[in-house]
Structures are given as structure tokens and as C-alpha cells.
Design an enzyme around this catalytic site. Structure first.
Site, PDB file in Angstrom:
ATOM      1  N   GLY A 143      65.937  95.587   9.964  1.00 59.45           N
ATOM      2  CA  GLY A 143      66.385  94.224   9.693  1.00 59.45           C
ATOM      3  C   GLY A 143      67.107  94.127   8.378  1.00 59.45           C
ATOM      4  O   GLY A 143      67.937  94.970   8.023  1.00 59.45           O
ATOM      5  N   LYS A 147      55.261 101.281   7.834  1.00 62.58           N
ATOM      6  CA  LYS A 147      54.060 100.449   7.756  1.00 62.58           C
ATOM      7  C   LYS A 147      54.040  99.573   8.999  1.00 62.58           C
ATOM      8  O   LYS A 147      54.937  98.784   9.239  1.00 62.58           O
ATOM      9  CB  LYS A 147      54.083  99.572   6.494  1.00 62.58           C
ATOM     10  N   ASP A 174      61.604 103.231   7.517  1.00 64.92           N
ATOM     11  CA  ASP A 174      60.496 102.534   8.168  1.00 64.92           C
ATOM     12  C   ASP A 174      60.306 103.029   9.599  1.00 64.92           C
ATOM     13  O   ASP A 174      61.231 103.559  10.226  1.00 64.92           O
ATOM     14  CB  ASP A 174      60.772 101.029   8.200  1.00 64.92           C
ATOM     15  N   MET A 226      56.515  88.908  12.939  1.00 65.12           N
ATOM     16  CA  MET A 226      55.219  89.612  12.944  1.00 65.12           C
ATOM     17  C   MET A 226      54.076  88.680  13.344  1.00 65.12           C
ATOM     18  O   MET A 226      52.988  88.730  12.779  1.00 65.12           O
ATOM     19  CB  MET A 226      54.946  90.209  11.547  1.00 65.12           C
TER      20      MET A 226
END
Length: 506
Positions: free
Chosen positions: A324, A292, A270, A407
Site C-alpha cells: 500500500g 508483520k 512486508d 485490518m
């Protein structure tokens, strides 16, 4: 297939500068010369003899320690220790594999050094770095597995501390496992060609060596040969491992995660995975960025799924490296379902999620018994960018609950408004953190009523975590000691790590 493959870390990292070249030298049945009879010279003589060397010691007198060493049988069957009670001269160095001297006087050391170089013999003068062509490091001995640590003479105490740390990590039984590997290696190589099958065999062996309670039993050799034979007749199948990279600090990785990175053929990582974590990966592994990020051009989840299947069916061991914990807002469920549907073996290695890292950094218990009976991790946005339509805001507004929103940077004002509409006090403590555990971490504390202001101060271009609850009224809301490079930045006062407290903070 429309998959982004950005250049970050795709090529293996180049070797960084080395102070010295670490070399392991075969000395069995080789003649080595030691000049001097001190305790320090005795240690070097014992070290050489433990490698099976034929050690000649030139010294008119020997220390008590050295004398006792000569009376004991050597640890290595090929070793010989011979005392020559006479001064050294240039002729005794001829034909030696290496030589070590112990001289108090610098002029004597210089003469010895020059004579050894003239004879073409590598030389070390104890405690005189200027007259050393090679150095000895601290040793962790699980022979045939051997680890040597050097600080290039800059900090011998540090080398010893590193050795003690490694000693605690390596079981004593590793010596027996290494010896077993040595005994079966030739047979295994006859059954398995170089490549994925052979590497898969040895990685399974290593896993057993580090997870078994003790040394291998007497049947282990036969079982390993049978396993190699069976593996030689099977078609290599790939697999996928979802690995949690944690919040960014590489020291927060689990040991199992590091082993997976070291075994990977391909790493799909990621955008939020730190370079420090990627540095722990196998150097030959292909690294592909499939990140992403909200509001940016990104890989489609369908493309990532297809790529994992394609690579695994080609026999590759794929690590899907997620920031995470992969099972918390990482879309792991979709990936696992797709892989299983395609018959691809998949397993998961958890990581430290950002909420846990934040609580640790702030020294705050998310479930402090005086303030919270539960903790909830909640997504801060839907796939369309706003708040999810089906969130139970009434339960989230429970004052006995600690809420952590992932987020949620751009939706922070909406989050605050909905919680207050359901009755949560505007004075409820709130915290905003971005880049938790990293050198550029920033943190704001205030109240629910000023949450929007806090996010504007912190910014939401970087990963943002929002936490709301009375647990944050407890203790001193300031980051604890920052690990690694972040700690250096904070102690230097360069402003890389900032902490903001709103005027309305409790």
C-alpha cells in the site's frame, strides 16, 4: 537480534528461458555481404551501415529505394556501401562478418544458407526463419543507448507496439546523456573504485538524465568529473527509502518506486508485498522478509528499526518496501523518527493505498458528491486485537462520510454494531474486499447490518478492507476489468476472482 528472515525471494531470481540470446554486435569497419536489391534488403543494408560496417551489395538490379540509399552519405563516418552488379558466389562470402540474403525461391535460400554456413559466416535470409541463424528486432535508437525488441518471429506487430510504448517513455535527450556517460566513463573510473561509490555516482547521473528537461549543457562534463573527485574523498553513507508497493498489482507501482527498487542494496519487505513487485527489484539486491501479520509470528518493530540503522551505517542503500502506501497504517512515522534520531537520511516514495485500489476496481467514487462530503481511513483493530478505545464513533457514523476500515476482518461485527449504535442505518451499503487488485481478489457487497456475514463469507485470513457509506449505492457494484493475470483468470471462468452480493444489498 530476534528478526525473522524467511526464505521467500531472498536469492536473486534465476534467468527464465529465452527464445533467443540478445546480442549487440560491433560492426564498425567490418565487411558484411548483402545479396539482393529489394527494398527489404535496402533496409538491412542501411541498418548495417548505421553501425559503421563496410557493406557489399551483390545484385544485378536495385530497387528505387536501394538506389537512392547508395547516393546518400551514410550516417556513420566509418560506413561504406558498395554495389556489385553481379550474381553472388561462394567466394564473395569468404571473410565476411555476417551475410544477409533476400530470395523469393526457397531452394535459392537453402543454397545460400548452406554456402554461408560452409564459409563460417552467420547468415540471415529475409522473411525465411528456417534459414536464419540470427534475427533482427524492433529498435529504439538513443545510441549509444540502444534497445532491441524481439518476439522470436511470433508477433512482429507486438514487437512494434512494444517499441512505440518504449519510445514514449524515453526522452530524446537520453541520446545526449548516454553520449556524455560514454565520454566521462574513463575519467570517473579513475576517481572511483568499483563498488558503492561508483554505483552511487552513476545512479545520480541516471536520475539527472531522466528528470532533466533536456540535454546536458556544455559544462556538464566538467561538473561530473568534479563530482566524482569529491565523492572519492567522502565516506560512503547509506540511506533508507520507504517505498509504497501498492496493493499487489505491480503495474500500480510508480516509476520512482521502480527506480528505487533497481538501486537498492537491501530490500526489507512486508509479508503482503507481491512476488510480482519484488521481480522488479535489482537482481543483486539482498531481499529480507520482515513481515508483520496479525495472529502470526512476526518481526518486532524494534528489530526492523535496528536492522535499517545497521545496514545504512554500513553504507547500504536500504529500501523498506511496504504494501500500500507507507504513510497509511504502515508505522512509517516510527521508522522515520528512529532513522532521523540515528542520523540516517530517509525519504519516502508513496504508493497506491488499498482504499484507492478498491474504489478503482469497483468503479466507485469514495467522495461522490451526492453521497459523501468526506472519506475516512480508519484502523480496524488496536495493538491488542480489539477496537481502539479512543475512536470517535459518532463522527464515523455520519451518513455523509465514506468510511474505509483497514485490518478490520476480525472486528467487523463490532464495527457494524458501534456504527449502528451511533445512529447509522443498518441499510447503509457496505463492501468487503480482500486481496484487492490481485488474481485471487474476492469482494462482497451488502449492508451494514449484514457486515459480519459478509466477512465470514469472504474470510479474513487474507488482507481485508471494509468500506461503509452511501457512496456504494451508486452504480453497478461489480469489479471492473481485472489487470494482468487476474484478467486471464476471470475471463477463463476459473473462479479465482469472485463477487458476492448479499440478499439485502441495495
Amino acid at each position: 537480534m530476534d528478526v525473522l528472515q524467511q526464505p521467500r525471494n531472498e536469492a536473486p531470481a534465476r534467468m527464465e528461458a529465452l527464445a533467443k540470446l540478445p546480442v549487440f554486435w560491433a560492426l564498425e569497419n567490418k565487411r558484411c555481404v548483402i545479396v539482393g536489391g529489394s527494398d527489404a534488403a535496402a533496409w538491412k543494408a542501411e541498418l548495417l551501415a548505421s553501425c559503421g560496417a563496410h557493406v557489399e551489395v551483390f545484385a544485378e538490379t536495385l530497387s528505387e529505394t536501394f538506389g537512392a540509399l547508395l547516393t546518400r552519405p551514410p550516417a556513420h563516418a566509418s560506413a561504406k556501401l558498395t554495389h556489385r552488379p553481379e550474381p553472388w558466389n561462394e567466394q564473395v562470402l569468404a571473410g565476411a562478418t555476417l551475410t544477409i540474403g533476400d530470395f523469393e525461391d526457397t531452394d535459392d535460400a537453402a543454397v545460400f544458407f548452406a554456402a554461408a554456413r560452409a564459409a563460417g559466416v552467420p547468415v540471415n535470409v529475409i522473411d525465411k526463419p528456417a534459414y536464419c541463424q540470427f534475427q533482427f528486432g524492433s529498435i529504439v535508437n538513443r545510441s549509444p543507448a540502444i534497445i532491441a525488441i524481439s518476439t522470436d518471429g511470433a508477433a512482429p506487430i507486438l514487437a512494434q507496439a512494444i517499441r512505440r510504448r518504449i519510445e514514449t517513455l524515453l526522452p530524446r535527450s537520453l541520446k545526449a546523456w548516454a553520449a556524455l556517460a560514454q565520454s566521462v566513463r574513463e575519467s570517473v573510473n579513475l576517481w572511483l573504485e568499483p563498488g558503492p561509490q561508483r554505483r552511487a555516482f552513476w545512479e545520480k547521473f541516471v536520475e539527472a538524465a531522466f528528470t532533466s528537461a533536456g540535454a546536458p549543457d556544455e559544462e556538464a562534463t566538467v561538473e561530473l568529473i568534479r563530482e566524482a573527485e569529491a565523492l572519492s574523498t567522502t565516506t560512503e553513507r547509506g540511506r533508507v527509502t520507504l517505498v509504497g508497493a501498492g496493493p499487489g498489482d505491480a503495474e500500480l507501482l510508480t516509476l520512482k518506486a521502480v527506480r528505487a527498487l533497481q538501486a537498492a542494496d537491501v530490500i526489507l519487505f512486508d509479508d503482503l508485498v507481491s512476488d510480482e513487485v519484488l521481480e522488479l527489484a535489482r537482481r543483486e539486491a539482498k531481499r529480507m522478509l520482515v513481515g508483520k501479520r496479525g495472529g502470526r509470528e512476526s518481526c518486532k518493530q524494534e528489530d526492523i528499526n535496528a536492522m535499517m540503522v545497521k545496514l545504512a551505517k554500513a553504507g547500504k542503500r536500504v529500501v523498506r518496501l511496504k504494501s500500500g502506501d507507507p504513510m497509511i497504517f504502515g508505522r512509517a512515522g516510527e521508522e522515520i523518527a528512529h532513522l532521523r534520531q540515528e542520523g540516517i537520511p530517509v525519504d519516502v516514495i508513496p504508493g497506491i493505498t488499498a482504499a484507492s485500489a478498491m474504489a478503482s476496481r469497483l468503479g466507485i467514487s469514495l467522495t461522490h458528491r451526492d453521497h459523501a462530503q468526506s472519506v475516512r481511513f480508519t484502523t480496524g483493530h488496536s495493538r491488542h486485537g480489539g477496537l481502539p478505545d479512543d475512536m470517535d464513533w459518532r463522527s464515523l457514523a455520519d451518513p455523509k462520510t465514506t468510511n474505509v476500515f483497514y485490518m478490520g476482518g476480525r472486528t467487523a461485527p463490532l464495527i457494524a454494531r458501534r456504527l449502528m449504535e451511533e445512529g447509522l442505518s443498518p441499510e447503509t451499503p457496505a463492501v468487503v474486499v480482500n486481496n484487492v487488485s490481485r488474481a485471487n481478489e474476492r469482494c462482497w457487497s451488502g449492508t451494514l447490518g449484514s457486515l459480519g456475514e459478509g466477512v465470514r463469507d469472504i474470510g479474513y485470513e487474507q488482507p481485508v478492507l471494509i468500506a461503509v457509506g452511501n457512496a456504494f449505492a451508486e452504480g453497478r457494484l461489480a469489479p471492473l476489468a481485472i489487470p494482468g493475470e487476474a484478467g486471464k483468470a476471470a475471463s477463463a471462468g476459473d473462479g479465482e476472482t469472485d463477487f458476492y452480493r448479499a440478499t439485502a444489498a441495495v
